[in-house]
Design a protein around this motif. Structure first.
Motif, PDB file in Angstrom:
ATOM      1  N   UNK A  18       0.861  -1.178   0.000  1.00 23.78           N
ATOM      2  CA  UNK A  18       0.000   0.000   0.000  1.00 23.78           C
ATOM      3  C   UNK A  18       0.897   1.228   0.000  1.00 23.78           C
ATOM      4  N   UNK A  19       0.730   2.095  -0.987  1.00 24.62           N
ATOM      5  CA  UNK A  19       1.590   3.269  -1.131  1.00 24.62           C
ATOM      6  C   UNK A  19       0.851   4.503  -0.637  1.00 24.62           C
ATOM      7  N   UNK A  20       1.484   5.205   0.282  1.00 23.01           N
ATOM      8  CA  UNK A  20       0.958   6.471   0.799  1.00 23.01           C
ATOM      9  C   UNK A  20       1.889   7.574   0.340  1.00 23.01           C
ATOM     10  N   UNK A  21       1.336   8.610  -0.269  1.00 25.12           N
ATOM     11  CA  UNK A  21       2.129   9.726  -0.772  1.00 25.12           C
ATOM     12  C   UNK A  21       2.098  10.852   0.246  1.00 25.12           C
ATOM     13  N   UNK A  22       3.275  11.196   0.759  1.00 26.82           N
ATOM     14  CA  UNK A  22       3.412  12.228   1.778  1.00 26.82           C
ATOM     15  C   UNK A  22       3.995  13.483   1.133  1.00 26.82           C
ATOM     16  N   UNK A  23       3.350  14.639   1.281  1.00 29.03           N
ATOM     17  CA  UNK A  23       3.902  15.867   0.687  1.00 29.03           C
ATOM     18  C   UNK A  23       5.213  16.270   1.347  1.00 29.03           C
ATOM     19  N   UNK A  24       6.176  16.656   0.528  1.00 23.85           N
ATOM     20  CA  UNK A  24       7.462  17.120   1.040  1.00 23.85           C
ATOM     21  C   UNK A  24       7.328  18.569   1.516  1.00 23.85           C
ATOM     22  N   UNK A  25       7.835  18.861   2.698  1.00 27.48           N
ATOM     23  CA  UNK A  25       7.755  20.247   3.192  1.00 27.48           C
ATOM     24  C   UNK A  25       8.513  21.214   2.282  1.00 27.48           C
ATOM     25  N   UNK A  26       7.962  22.405   2.152  1.00 27.30           N
ATOM     26  CA  UNK A  26       8.600  23.495   1.403  1.00 27.30           C
ATOM     27  C   UNK A  26       8.784  23.177  -0.077  1.00 27.30           C
ATOM     28  N   UNK A  27       7.921  22.319  -0.610  1.00 23.59           N
ATOM     29  CA  UNK A  27       7.941  22.007  -2.029  1.00 23.59           C
ATOM     30  C   UNK A  27       6.640  22.484  -2.665  1.00 23.59           C
ATOM     31  N   UNK A  28       6.646  22.780  -3.956  1.00 26.80           N
ATOM     32  CA  UNK A  28       5.412  23.230  -4.616  1.00 26.80           C
ATOM     33  C   UNK A  28       4.295  22.207  -4.461  1.00 26.80           C
ATOM     34  N   UNK A  29       3.188  22.539  -3.840  1.00 27.50           N
ATOM     35  CA  UNK A  29       2.136  21.552  -3.582  1.00 27.50           C
ATOM     36  C   UNK A  29       1.402  21.081  -4.829  1.00 27.50           C
ATOM     37  N   UNK A  30       1.578  21.783  -5.951  1.00 24.84           N
ATOM     38  CA  UNK A  30       0.881  21.370  -7.170  1.00 24.84           C
ATOM     39  C   UNK A  30       1.752  20.520  -8.086  1.00 24.84           C
ATOM     40  N   UNK A  31       2.994  20.233  -7.650  1.00 28.75           N
ATOM     41  CA  UNK A  31       3.901  19.438  -8.470  1.00 28.75           C
ATOM     42  C   UNK A  31       3.838  17.971  -8.055  1.00 28.75           C
ATOM     43  N   UNK A  32       3.775  17.092  -9.021  1.00 22.34           N
ATOM     44  CA  UNK A  32       3.657  15.669  -8.722  1.00 22.34           C
ATOM     45  C   UNK A  32       4.951  15.122  -8.114  1.00 22.34           C
ATOM     46  N   UNK A  33       6.080  15.786  -8.364  1.00 19.38           N
ATOM     47  CA  UNK A  33       7.354  15.346  -7.801  1.00 19.38           C
ATOM     48  C   UNK A  33       7.565  15.823  -6.373  1.00 19.38           C
ATOM     49  N   UNK A  34       6.601  16.554  -5.807  1.00 17.34           N
ATOM     50  CA  UNK A  34       6.720  17.070  -4.445  1.00 17.34           C
ATOM     51  C   UNK A  34       6.143  16.113  -3.411  1.00 17.34           C
ATOM     52  N   UNK A  35       5.905  14.874  -3.811  1.00 22.45           N
ATOM     53  CA  UNK A  35       5.330  13.883  -2.899  1.00 22.45           C
ATOM     54  C   UNK A  35       6.273  12.690  -2.803  1.00 22.45           C
ATOM     55  N   UNK A  36       6.481  12.245  -1.566  1.00 23.14           N
ATOM     56  CA  UNK A  36       7.372  11.113  -1.306  1.00 23.14           C
ATOM     57  C   UNK A  36       6.531   9.849  -1.074  1.00 23.14           C
ATOM     58  N   UNK A  37       6.728   8.799  -1.862  1.00 26.89           N
ATOM     59  CA  UNK A  37       5.944   7.574  -1.650  1.00 26.89           C
ATOM     60  C   UNK A  37       6.499   6.737  -0.500  1.00 26.89           C
ATOM     61  N   UNK A  38       5.618   6.262   0.356  1.00 23.76           N
ATOM     62  CA  UNK A  38       5.967   5.350   1.435  1.00 23.76           C
ATOM     63  C   UNK A  38       5.192   4.057   1.219  1.00 23.76           C
ATOM     64  N   UNK A  39       5.899   2.949   1.116  1.00 24.13           N
ATOM     65  CA  UNK A  39       5.274   1.659   0.854  1.00 24.13           C
ATOM     66  C   UNK A  39       5.089   0.885   2.157  1.00 24.13           C
ATOM     67  N   UNK A  40       3.868   0.462   2.416  1.00 22.06           N
ATOM     68  CA  UNK A  40       3.560  -0.357   3.582  1.00 22.06           C
ATOM     69  C   UNK A  40       3.478  -1.808   3.123  1.00 22.06           C
ATOM     70  N   UNK A  41       4.470  -2.603   3.537  1.00 28.84           N
ATOM     71  CA  UNK A  41       4.595  -3.989   3.083  1.00 28.84           C
ATOM     72  C   UNK A  41       3.921  -4.946   4.056  1.00 28.84           C
ATOM     73  N   UNK A  42       3.532  -6.137   3.588  1.00 31.02           N
ATOM     74  CA  UNK A  42       2.969  -7.144   4.494  1.00 31.02           C
ATOM     75  C   UNK A  42       3.958  -7.510   5.596  1.00 31.02           C
ATOM     76  N   UNK A  43       3.433  -7.750   6.781  1.00 31.67           N
ATOM     77  CA  UNK A  43       4.271  -7.964   7.965  1.00 31.67           C
ATOM     78  C   UNK A  43       5.183  -9.182   7.812  1.00 31.67           C
TER      79      UNK A  43
END
Length: 329
Positions: free
Chosen positions: A210-235
């Motif tokens: 499951x991928x959650x996209x977290x916005x990077x601080x101090x980055x343009x909020x309308x840019x798709x590259x301003x989000x960091x993906x975090x992957x939640x893997x099965x335990x």
């Protein structure tokens, strides 16, 4: 091969499989009753079937999601990150247009992630690809090295070492849930883990995240590259990775596979590197020497790794690690 599917989630907190009112003793007994130890695990397909069709591990995973009360769980670090709430602004398309709806945003992020997690196109050649795939699929490569099997105590120890508040994957299994498993369930997991090592087959269900996209601080909020993906893997996929790592680290340390000058992704090395740089600068200033420094930051280096080529390189160049530890993943 990476495939990404877009399915936007509503702004709801994720469910939890266990809470303070859950009867863990009853849960333990029900899982113990459902586990079947006489499962055939002789081919790679049998491993996937052990999770999909048989009345064993997949059954009690489904039982978790249906029969137990559900509340809220989220990793503490992820909680802190999510306290920063970016404004709900539209995301800019590569063509300059804006995407507003959540489904369209999810589709845009899916395309973006699919693009950045692809090997660089310049590395591909049919001759090299065929050579490497033939080598990785050869019986000699698959049979190299004795297999040191896991024991139920190994798995139980790693489970007990895991943090209880880590965020779960899509199956919602956490360390708290795993600690409630019966001995039969741990033995069954041990059989599956050992069959993975023997057959070099990682379960397909453990490759989903499951991928959650977290916005990077101090980055343009309308840019798709301003989000960091975090992957939640099965335990349990992470449990197997920890067990494999425990097998690899002693060989790496004893045989000096990693050079002393490498500090990345090594425990207790980041501060040493800083001290080394400061010492070099101080010595140069004291002796009136020039001090040169070269910094190289390769963009998306990890994302664009050619996995087959990496496996081929590790197996061909390293005679100190058992091949089964490399090929399994």
């Amino acid at each position: 091969m990476l495939s990404v599917s877009a399915s936007p989630l509503t702004r709801q907190e994720p469910p939890k499989l266990l809470n303070s009112s859950t009867d863990k003793y009853k849960f333990h007994n029900l899982v113990d009753q459902q586990i079947k130890l006489n499962v055939k695990l002789k081919t790679p397909d049998d491993i996937d079937l052990a999770f999909r069709r048989n009345k064993n591990l997949s059954l009690f995973l489904n039982f978790f999601q249906i029969s137990l009360p559900k509340t809220v769980v989220f990793g503490e670090k992820l909680k802190k990150i999510c306290k920063y709430k970016s404004p709900n602004l539209p995301i800019k398309n590569p063509d300059g247009s804006y995407v507003i709806s959540n489904p369209d945003k999810a589709e845009l992020f899916k395309t973006h992630l699919s693009d950045i997690f692809q090997p660089h196109p310049d590395i591909f050649s049919h001759t090299n690809n065929n050579k490497i795939n033939d080598h990785l699929n050869s019986p000699l490569c698959s049979s190299a090295g004795p297999i040191n099997h896991f024991t139920p105590n190994d798995i139980k120890f790693v489970i007990n070492q895991c943090f209880l508040k880590k965020s779960p994957g899509y199956d919602l299994i956490t360390a708290e849930v795993a600690r409630c498993l019966s001995k039969r369930a741990i033995v069954h997991l041990t059989h599956i883990f050992n069959s993975i090592l023997r057959l070099f087959q990682f379960p397909s269900l453990w490759k989903f995240s499951t991928i959650i996209l977290i916005p990077k601080p101090n980055k343009p909020p309308d840019s798709i590259s301003s989000f960091r993906p975090i992957s939640l893997l099965p335990f349990f996929a992470k449990i197997l990775e920890k067990l494999i790592l425990k097998r690899i680290l002693p060989s790496i340390s004893a045989n000096s596979i990693i050079p002393n000058s490498q500090f990345g992704f090594r425990s207790a090395h980041s501060i040493i590197q800083v001290h080394g740089v400061v010492d070099a600068i101080s010595y140069s200033l004291k002796k009136k020497f020039y001090c040169t420094c070269v910094l190289l930051d390769v963009s998306s280096a990890f994302n664009r790794v050619w996995h087959e080529g990496l496996l081929f390189n590790k197996i061909s160049s390293s005679h100190l690690l058992s091949s089964y530890l490399i090929i399994t993943f």
